[in-house]
Write a protein that holds these residues in place. Structure first.
Motif, short mmCIF file in Angstrom:
data_model
loop_
_atom_site.label_atom_id
_atom_site.label_comp_id
_atom_site.label_asym_id
_atom_site.label_seq_id
_atom_site.Cartn_x
_atom_site.Cartn_y
_atom_site.Cartn_z
N GLU A 68 0.83 -1.21 0.00
CA GLU A 68 0.00 0.00 0.00
C GLU A 68 0.86 1.26 0.00
OE1 GLU A 68 -3.18 0.21 -0.71
OE2 GLU A 68 -2.94 -1.94 -0.90
N HIS A 69 1.90 1.26 0.80
CA HIS A 69 2.75 2.45 0.85
C HIS A 69 3.45 2.70 -0.48
CE1 HIS A 69 2.65 3.91 5.08
NE2 HIS A 69 2.05 2.75 5.22
N TYR A 70 3.85 1.62 -1.14
CA TYR A 70 4.45 1.76 -2.48
C TYR A 70 3.45 2.41 -3.42
CZ TYR A 70 6.71 0.70 -6.90
OH TYR A 70 7.29 0.82 -8.15
N GLU A 71 2.21 1.92 -3.36
CA GLU A 71 1.17 2.45 -4.26
C GLU A 71 0.82 3.90 -3.92
OE1 GLU A 71 -1.76 -0.45 -6.13
OE2 GLU A 71 -1.87 -0.83 -3.97
N ILE A 72 0.74 4.20 -2.63
CA ILE A 72 0.42 5.57 -2.22
C ILE A 72 1.49 6.53 -2.74
CG2 ILE A 72 0.25 7.10 -0.19
CD1 ILE A 72 -1.15 4.62 1.24
N ALA A 73 2.75 6.13 -2.61
CA ALA A 73 3.84 6.97 -3.13
C ALA A 73 3.71 7.13 -4.65
CB ALA A 73 5.19 6.36 -2.77
N ASP A 83 -7.31 4.58 2.32
CA ASP A 83 -8.33 3.97 3.18
C ASP A 83 -7.95 2.52 3.52
OD1 ASP A 83 -9.78 6.28 3.11
OD2 ASP A 83 -11.25 5.57 1.63
N THR A 84 -7.47 1.80 2.51
CA THR A 84 -7.07 0.41 2.74
C THR A 84 -5.95 0.35 3.76
OG1 THR A 84 -7.69 -0.23 0.50
CG2 THR A 84 -6.12 -1.67 1.60
N LYS A 88 -5.30 2.42 6.16
CA LYS A 88 -5.84 2.72 7.50
C LYS A 88 -6.59 1.50 8.05
CE LYS A 88 -6.45 7.68 7.04
NZ LYS A 88 -7.33 8.40 6.12
N LYS A 89 -7.33 0.85 7.16
CA LYS A 89 -8.08 -0.33 7.57
C LYS A 89 -7.12 -1.43 8.04
CE LYS A 89 -12.04 -2.83 5.88
NZ LYS A 89 -12.86 -3.21 4.76
N LEU A 90 -6.02 -1.58 7.33
CA LEU A 90 -5.02 -2.59 7.72
C LEU A 90 -4.39 -2.25 9.07
CD1 LEU A 90 -3.32 -3.21 4.24
CD2 LEU A 90 -4.62 -4.90 5.55
N THR A 91 -4.18 -0.97 9.31
CA THR A 91 -3.62 -0.55 10.61
C THR A 91 -4.59 -0.94 11.73
OG1 THR A 91 -2.40 1.28 9.62
CG2 THR A 91 -2.86 1.44 11.98
N ALA A 92 -5.88 -0.68 11.52
CA ALA A 92 -6.89 -1.02 12.53
C ALA A 92 -6.93 -2.54 12.75
CB ALA A 92 -8.26 -0.50 12.09
N LEU A 93 -6.88 -3.30 11.67
CA LEU A 93 -6.88 -4.77 11.79
C LEU A 93 -5.64 -5.27 12.53
CD1 LEU A 93 -8.09 -6.16 8.34
CD2 LEU A 93 -9.00 -6.77 10.59
N ALA A 94 -4.51 -4.63 12.25
CA ALA A 94 -3.25 -5.04 12.89
C ALA A 94 -3.34 -4.89 14.40
CB ALA A 94 -2.09 -4.21 12.34
#
Ligand SMILES: [Fe+2]
Length: 161
Positions: A109-114, A144-145, A147-153
């Motif tokens: 996700e971070h790669y894609e966001i960048a 959004d994805t 952030k969702k992954l952070t919450a799941l983590a």
């Protein structure tokens, strides 16, 4: 890759993202299968649907600047996905593996966001208005994805202790 101006660099970058998204579509079902948490499985399934949409949006971006959609191999995404696959192969299903899957997915996700942030900004400068809107829409979904992954983590990491 060779380029002489921002137009050519933009084109290179969207070809890279177009390839990266295809790689992600292939990887997500394997990540879903490896996941223990039903919530994480659902998150991967949902992101698969979004990723298919990201591919279609990129096709519209190509079209908006009179170019044919073309993939240019993205070695960085290959590396990220290879690392994730290795982790899956070497480990049994567990919440600890789920935590590792999230770590891997967030790197993607971070790669894609960048990548999307960069091409969105290039498109603004180049006056590619249609592309700006399309790229921004995908950028928002990747955010959004993440952030969702952070919450799941937060839940899953605790289970894994
Ligand atoms: Fe995406």
């Amino acid at each position: 890759m060779k380029f002489e101006n921002l137009q050519e660099l933009f084109l290179h970058e969207i070809k890279d993202l177009y390839d990266a998204e295809h790689q992600i579509v292939k990887a997500l079902p394997k990540m879903k299968k490896a996941a223990t948490s039903p919530d994480l499985q659902d998150a991967f399934q949902e992101h698969l649907g979004q990723t298919e949409e990201h591919i279609k949006r990129l096709e519209k971006v190509f079209e908006s600047i009179d170019q044919k959609p073309k993939r240019e191999t993205c070695p960085a995404m290959k590396g990220l996905i290879a690392e994730g696959s290795e982790t899956i192969e070497e480990n049994k299903k567990s919440y600890a593996l789920d935590a590792a899957l999230i770590a891997s997915a967030q790197r993607v996700e971070h790669y894609e966001i960048a990548g999307y942030g960069t091409v969105r900004t290039y498109a603004q400068l180049l006056g590619y208005d249609i592309a700006v809107d399309l790229l921004q829409a995908t950028l928002d979904e990747e955010g959004d994805t993440n952030k969702k992954l952070t919450a799941l983590a937060e839940e899953i990491n605790t289970e894994a202790v």
